[in-house]
Design a protein around this motif. Structure first.
Motif, PDB file in Angstrom:
ATOM      1  N   HIS A  77     -31.186  -6.474 -25.592  1.00 40.56           N
ATOM      2  CA  HIS A  77     -30.481  -5.292 -25.108  1.00 40.56           C
ATOM      3  C   HIS A  77     -31.289  -4.438 -24.131  1.00 40.56           C
ATOM      4  O   HIS A  77     -30.704  -3.716 -23.325  1.00 40.56           O
ATOM      5  CB  HIS A  77     -30.064  -4.433 -26.303  1.00 40.56           C
ATOM      6  N   ARG A  78     -32.633  -4.507 -24.232  1.00 38.07           N
ATOM      7  CA  ARG A  78     -33.489  -3.701 -23.355  1.00 38.07           C
ATOM      8  C   ARG A  78     -34.890  -4.330 -23.370  1.00 38.07           C
ATOM      9  O   ARG A  78     -35.217  -5.063 -24.309  1.00 38.07           O
ATOM     10  CB  ARG A  78     -33.547  -2.253 -23.810  1.00 38.07           C
ATOM     11  N   PRO A  79     -35.719  -4.053 -22.390  1.00 41.32           N
ATOM     12  CA  PRO A  79     -37.080  -4.593 -22.420  1.00 41.32           C
ATOM     13  C   PRO A  79     -37.797  -4.163 -23.705  1.00 41.32           C
ATOM     14  O   PRO A  79     -37.703  -3.005 -24.122  1.00 41.32           O
ATOM     15  CB  PRO A  79     -37.736  -3.978 -21.183  1.00 41.32           C
ATOM     16  N   ALA A  80     -38.481  -5.114 -24.339  1.00 42.60           N
ATOM     17  CA  ALA A  80     -39.132  -4.843 -25.624  1.00 42.60           C
ATOM     18  C   ALA A  80     -40.465  -5.573 -25.688  1.00 42.60           C
ATOM     19  O   ALA A  80     -40.631  -6.641 -25.114  1.00 42.60           O
ATOM     20  CB  ALA A  80     -38.227  -5.287 -26.775  1.00 42.60           C
ATOM     21  N   GLY A  81     -41.404  -4.974 -26.419  1.00 38.17           N
ATOM     22  CA  GLY A  81     -42.703  -5.591 -26.633  1.00 38.17           C
ATOM     23  C   GLY A  81     -43.780  -4.965 -25.774  1.00 38.17           C
ATOM     24  O   GLY A  81     -43.538  -4.606 -24.624  1.00 38.17           O
ATOM     25  N   ILE A  87     -40.121  -9.254 -24.174  1.00 37.48           N
ATOM     26  CA  ILE A  87     -38.795  -9.834 -24.001  1.00 37.48           C
ATOM     27  C   ILE A  87     -37.950  -8.908 -23.135  1.00 37.48           C
ATOM     28  O   ILE A  87     -37.936  -7.698 -23.348  1.00 37.48           O
ATOM     29  CB  ILE A  87     -38.133 -10.086 -25.370  1.00 37.48           C
ATOM     30  N   SER A  88     -37.261  -9.502 -22.174  1.00 35.41           N
ATOM     31  CA  SER A  88     -36.396  -8.744 -21.276  1.00 35.41           C
ATOM     32  C   SER A  88     -35.001  -9.338 -21.291  1.00 35.41           C
ATOM     33  O   SER A  88     -34.843 -10.560 -21.230  1.00 35.41           O
ATOM     34  CB  SER A  88     -36.928  -8.797 -19.845  1.00 35.41           C
ATOM     35  N   PRO A  89     -33.996  -8.471 -21.335  1.00 36.16           N
ATOM     36  CA  PRO A  89     -32.617  -8.967 -21.305  1.00 36.16           C
ATOM     37  C   PRO A  89     -32.275  -9.503 -19.923  1.00 36.16           C
ATOM     38  O   PRO A  89     -33.025  -9.304 -18.964  1.00 36.16           O
ATOM     39  CB  PRO A  89     -31.796  -7.713 -21.639  1.00 36.16           C
ATOM     40  N   LEU A  99     -32.201 -14.587 -20.946  1.00 37.97           N
ATOM     41  CA  LEU A  99     -33.193 -13.781 -21.655  1.00 37.97           C
ATOM     42  C   LEU A  99     -34.568 -14.284 -21.224  1.00 37.97           C
ATOM     43  O   LEU A  99     -34.811 -15.491 -21.197  1.00 37.97           O
ATOM     44  CB  LEU A  99     -33.003 -13.982 -23.163  1.00 37.97           C
ATOM     45  N   ARG A 100     -35.464 -13.384 -20.869  1.00 37.30           N
ATOM     46  CA  ARG A 100     -36.814 -13.792 -20.460  1.00 37.30           C
ATOM     47  C   ARG A 100     -37.806 -13.432 -21.554  1.00 37.30           C
ATOM     48  O   ARG A 100     -37.887 -12.285 -21.983  1.00 37.30           O
ATOM     49  CB  ARG A 100     -37.229 -13.134 -19.156  1.00 37.30           C
ATOM     50  N   ILE A 101     -38.561 -14.428 -21.999  1.00 36.74           N
ATOM     51  CA  ILE A 101     -39.622 -14.227 -22.987  1.00 36.74           C
ATOM     52  C   ILE A 101     -40.934 -14.502 -22.273  1.00 36.74           C
ATOM     53  O   ILE A 101     -41.154 -15.595 -21.744  1.00 36.74           O
ATOM     54  CB  ILE A 101     -39.441 -15.161 -24.198  1.00 36.74           C
ATOM     55  N   THR A 102     -41.797 -13.494 -22.235  1.00 43.91           N
ATOM     56  CA  THR A 102     -43.097 -13.625 -21.586  1.00 43.91           C
ATOM     57  C   THR A 102     -44.158 -13.703 -22.671  1.00 43.91           C
ATOM     58  O   THR A 102     -44.234 -12.837 -23.541  1.00 43.91           O
ATOM     59  CB  THR A 102     -43.364 -12.437 -20.643  1.00 43.91           C
ATOM     60  N   SER A 111     -43.686 -17.245 -18.483  1.00 43.70           N
ATOM     61  CA  SER A 111     -42.369 -16.626 -18.601  1.00 43.70           C
ATOM     62  C   SER A 111     -41.344 -17.730 -18.802  1.00 43.70           C
ATOM     63  O   SER A 111     -41.272 -18.679 -18.008  1.00 43.70           O
ATOM     64  CB  SER A 111     -42.023 -15.822 -17.355  1.00 43.70           C
ATOM     65  N   ILE A 112     -40.560 -17.588 -19.853  1.00 42.83           N
ATOM     66  CA  ILE A 112     -39.586 -18.606 -20.236  1.00 42.83           C
ATOM     67  C   ILE A 112     -38.220 -17.956 -20.299  1.00 42.83           C
ATOM     68  O   ILE A 112     -38.039 -16.932 -20.964  1.00 42.83           O
ATOM     69  CB  ILE A 112     -39.966 -19.224 -21.596  1.00 42.83           C
ATOM     70  N   ASP A 113     -37.263 -18.538 -19.602  1.00 37.34           N
ATOM     71  CA  ASP A 113     -35.896 -18.036 -19.615  1.00 37.34           C
ATOM     72  C   ASP A 113     -35.059 -18.902 -20.552  1.00 37.34           C
ATOM     73  O   ASP A 113     -35.063 -20.137 -20.431  1.00 37.34           O
ATOM     74  CB  ASP A 113     -35.298 -18.070 -18.205  1.00 37.34           C
TER      75      ASP A 113
END
Length: 152
Positions: A77-81, A87-89, A99-102, A111-113
């Protein structure tokens, strides 16, 4: 993680106390450049606060990442961490629909989408196992305190 049991395959046979999801993700390697790779998310009711992110078939050096289930939910829902996992929406204004997980480690940053829909569905499945906000009820805090005092 040492001593961790592997997650079973996803689906109805995954087990009553776990939820597993394998998705086709993309590793960001440069401006507009990606490499496809599978990513598996696992959740166990016995470890109610965390999710595990694995890379099936990848070099063991890629590792396994364990982070907060709540972090993943917030990141939808919003940038977190603020630490090693961020994690970015999806960001439609920048053309990113996933969803991007860095992940940040000693050897660099990746960075993984991942597709949003399957992750949302999988998180709902995990909330059916352990409702959000009820995780602490499943922890044996006395045993955890003893483990910390004993140094194990």
């Amino acid at each position: 993680m040492p001593g961790r049991q592997p997650f079973p395959d996803q689906g109805p046979t995954a087990g009553a106390d776990c939820a597993v999801l394998t998705v086709a993700a993309q590793l960001h390697i440069g401006e507009g450049q990606f490499i496809d790779l599978p990513v598996r998310f696992g959740y166990r009711g016995a470890e109610p606060f965390s999710v595990v992110m694995e890379f099936p078939g990848s070099d063991p050096a890629v590792g396994t990442w364990e982070f907060s289930r709540d972090l993943l939910w917030k990141g939808l829902h919003r940038p977190a961490g603020t630490g090693d996992v961020r994690i970015s929406p999806p960001c439609r204004c920048h053309g990113r629909r996933r969803l991007r997980i860095t992940l940040r480690g000693d050897d660099g940053t990746a960075s993984i989408d991942v597709p949003v829909g399957p992750v949302q569905g999988w998180l709902r499945e995990s909330f059916a196992l352990v409702p959000r906000g009820r995780e602490a009820e499943l922890i044996d805090w006395d045993a955890e305190s003893r483990r910390l005092v004993d140094g194990r």
